[in-house]
Scaffold this active site. Structure first.
Site, PDB file in Angstrom:
ATOM      1  N   CYS A   2      21.592  12.072  27.930  1.00  0.00           N
ATOM      2  CA  CYS A   2      22.851  12.776  27.728  1.00  0.00           C
ATOM      3  C   CYS A   2      23.757  12.586  28.931  1.00  0.00           C
ATOM      4  CB  CYS A   2      22.620  14.273  27.521  1.00  0.00           C
ATOM      5  SG  CYS A   2      21.485  14.658  26.188  1.00  0.00           S
ATOM      6  N   GLY A   3      25.030  12.804  28.688  1.00  0.00           N
ATOM      7  CA  GLY A   3      25.974  12.986  29.776  1.00  0.00           C
ATOM      8  C   GLY A   3      26.269  14.469  29.849  1.00  0.00           C
TER       9      GLY A   3
END
Length: 631
Positions: A2-3
């Site tokens: 994820c960011g």
């Protein structure tokens, strides 16, 4: 993968309910499947949480998560062990469920101490106004911080931006433990106090080893209004690996090898070590633990067997779910051989092999005769065709891409085809011209490497970015076709050299200071791997919406290797190609590998020839002016 991002403002006029466009763009490249933002305000401070998910496991779950008490969680990690997560479950939701049930800070630390796997996280506790964040023990997931406006705001993010202001605004958060900020207190004092909960190793008798960078060292690069202090309760996270065995032998090492340096080592040289029962047992134990580590990193991926009958692809059209950064060297060969044991037989494996143009050549006009474009594969623009054309043999006009890693990569491919001829091994030749390197470094790669800024960071960061992008050519006997790897998981061999004395500096240290010096060098290498390599590699690979996974840095693999005396891992009285990473070479022989088991270590920047494509008079440790370019 994820960011994740949290932007905090202590001033109403400075708060924005939207992230800056370039930061949002960089986060979305890491997590292309679903994005979500959430704002929290207490009057005296405002928080903007932003999550961008690459879906790999369980039910697609948007981030950030929020519970009924207003707690907010962002998770960029993989739970491979330590906490039970079923195949169909999402580990983000499982982690948040546990966090929501934590009654105090010791419960939170106990939870993160149990997790085996890479992670970074941000967790907001609404009732106490605490913001918790941190990275795993090895720093396998990137997390940066950025303090600005004299304490009026700060930001935590998986990735930074290309900024035209003050240099080094974004800095890597040290993998020294978990940090906590009291947001309510900060609004009153206008000083940011980072409470650190460090990693410690616990023995049966007492606490014998503490893993925390000097507090003054962490604070040194931070603004004056930011301070780092140990938590008052002296709580800590339990270190996930055992300490390094510093034992020294009582007698000189046996070589099992001819002392005549003019006689090249052979596979029989390595087999002589395996004649010893204890050595063979240790090698088998190492193979087992590393094999389990590889298996954990390729399970739970969405595969074709999960599709409806009318969606199932023909075997010849099946896509690879796993790719390997592949030079044909010992690290990538062993990972490939073990991945082959666990990936379904009818699923291809992508071997990503990168080369940088070493000299200009004229491309003949009739070079397209044997090429055909493959359906469902990446179409490379015609104007780029001659720049990226694959080298089919050393006598071809494409010799400018016949770099050392390409040669050993092709040889490694043949070994793997012998081990398992039924597997489709996609050897992806990724060819990069000087013009493409310079353009994409400036527009896309530069900010991913930073805040690291040396010539070495530039070389490795760019090489890994192009390799993991996976755009290249599949070369077969009768044709060359364009190809783009669809694999979301990228396995890399990082961690092998650091633990098994693979670098030339290990040999230099051994020659000067013996096994005691070698032990200290290995301890230093593992201690700095979070700041030297892993954050950068995570940012670079994740920019393609892919997840880097590091089998050699699995907690159980590191604990096993740490428990062994150094001479069972490496024997630097032996020549290159045998002595360094000895235990891994013996494992390769046991797995059926041949010539690759004896390949000396060759650094990626030299094997891919990126170090030779621009300036040849630079030192690896020099500041790299090319990384200062602002788009």
């Amino acid at each position: 993968m994820c960011g994740i991002c949290c932007s905090v403002s202590f001033s109403a006029e400075n708060f924005s309910k939207e992230l800056k466009e370039d930061l949002l763009y960089n986060l979305m490249r890491r997590g292309p499947n679903i994005s979500k933002q959430l704002s929290k305000s207490d009057g005296s401070y405002q928080c903007l949480f932003s999550g961008h998910v690459l879906h790999l496991r369980g039910v697609l779950t948007a981030q950030p998560l929020e519970d009924e008490r207003g707690n907010v969680f962002l998770w960029n990690g993989e739970v491979f062990s330590g906490i039970k997560v079923e195949a169909e479950e999402n580990d983000t939701q499982i982690m948040f469920n546990y966090l929501s049930s934590c009654e105090d800070e010791s419960d939170i630390l106990s939870l993160f101490s149990k997790v085996q796997g890479p992670w970074s996280f941000i967790y907001y506790q609404a009732s106490s106004h605490y913001l918790w964040f941190g990275r795993d023990f090895f720093g396998r997931r990137s997390l940066l911080w950025h303090f600005s406006n004299l304490g009026k705001s700060f930001c935590l993010s998986s990735v930074g931006t290309q900024t035209s202001g003050v240099a080094n605004e974004w800095q890597e958060i040290p993998a020294s433990g978990v940090f906590r900020i009291d947001l309510k207190s900060t609004t009153i004092t206008r000083c940011v106090v980072l409470k650190l909960y460090p990693w410690k190793y616990i023995s049966r008798e007492n606490i014998v080893e503490e893993c925390v960078n000097s507090l003054t060292q962490i604070s040194a690069d931070l603004p004056a209004f930011v301070s780092v202090v140990l938590n008052e309760a002296k709580l800590f996270l339990e270190k996930p690996v055992v300490p390094l065995n510093m034992l020294l032998p009582q007698a000189p090492l046996e070589t099992h090898c001819s002392s005549n340096a003019s006689i090249p080592p052979t596979r029989e040289t390595l087999q002589a070590f395996l004649a010893d029962g204890h050595t063979k047992e240790v090698v088998q134990q190492f193979i087992h633990v590393l094999s389990v580590a590889v298996k954990r990193r390729i399970l739970y991926l969405p595969r074709d067997e999960n599709l409806a009958p009318n969606e199932v692809l023909k075997m010849c059209e099946r896509k690879a779910n796993v790719a390997i950064l592949f030079s044909g060297g010992i690290d990538s060969m062993v990972i490939a051989a073990l991945a082959d044991c666990h990936i379904p037989l009818d699923e291809p494996i992508d071997l990503l092999n990168v080369a940088f143009m070493t000299e200009k050549k004229t491309i003949p006009t009739n070079c397209n005769k044997k090429r055909s474009k493959q359906k469902n594969h990446h179409e490379i623009p015609s104007e780029d065709f001659t720049k990226n054309v694959a080298a089919t043999d050393d006598d071809s006009p494409y010799k400018q891409f016949s770099v050392p890693d390409r040669i050993t990569g092709r040889a490694g491919l043949k070994e793997l085809q012998v081990i398992n001829p039924s597997r489709i091994w996609n050897f992806v030749e990724i060819n990069v011209s000087l013009e493409e390197l310079q353009e994409l470094r400036r527009t896309q790669i530069c900010h991913l490497i930073r805040p690291l800024d040396t010539v070495l960071d530039d070389s490795i960061g760019c090489a890994v970015w192009f390799a993991s992008r996976g755009i290249g050519w599949l070369v077969t006997q009768d044709k060359v076709k364009s190809y783009q790897s669809s694999a979301k998981v990228v396995l890399t061999g990082i961690g092998a050299d650091e633990q098994l004395a693979g670098y030339s500096r290990h040999r230099v240290r051994f020659q000067a200071h013996g096994l005691e010096g070698l032990n200290k060098e290995i301890m230093m290498e593992l201690g700095r791997i979070s700041s030297r390599n892993l954050g950068r590699d995570d940012r670079v690979i994740s920019d393609h919406g892919k997840e880097a996974r590091f089998p050699f840095l699995d907690e159980n693999v590191v604990s096993l290797l740490n428990s062994l005396p150094v001479w069972e891992k490496a024997n630097l009285t032996l020549p290159r190609g045998v002595g360094e990473k000895l235990i891994l070479r013996l494992a390769a022989v046991e797995l059926g590998l041949t010539a690759s088991a004896l390949l000396p270590k060759r650094a990626m920047q030299f094997g891919s020839r990126i170090a030779k494509i621009e300036k040849n008079d630079e030192k690896a440790s020099d500041k790299c002016g090319r990384l200062q370019i602002i788009s």
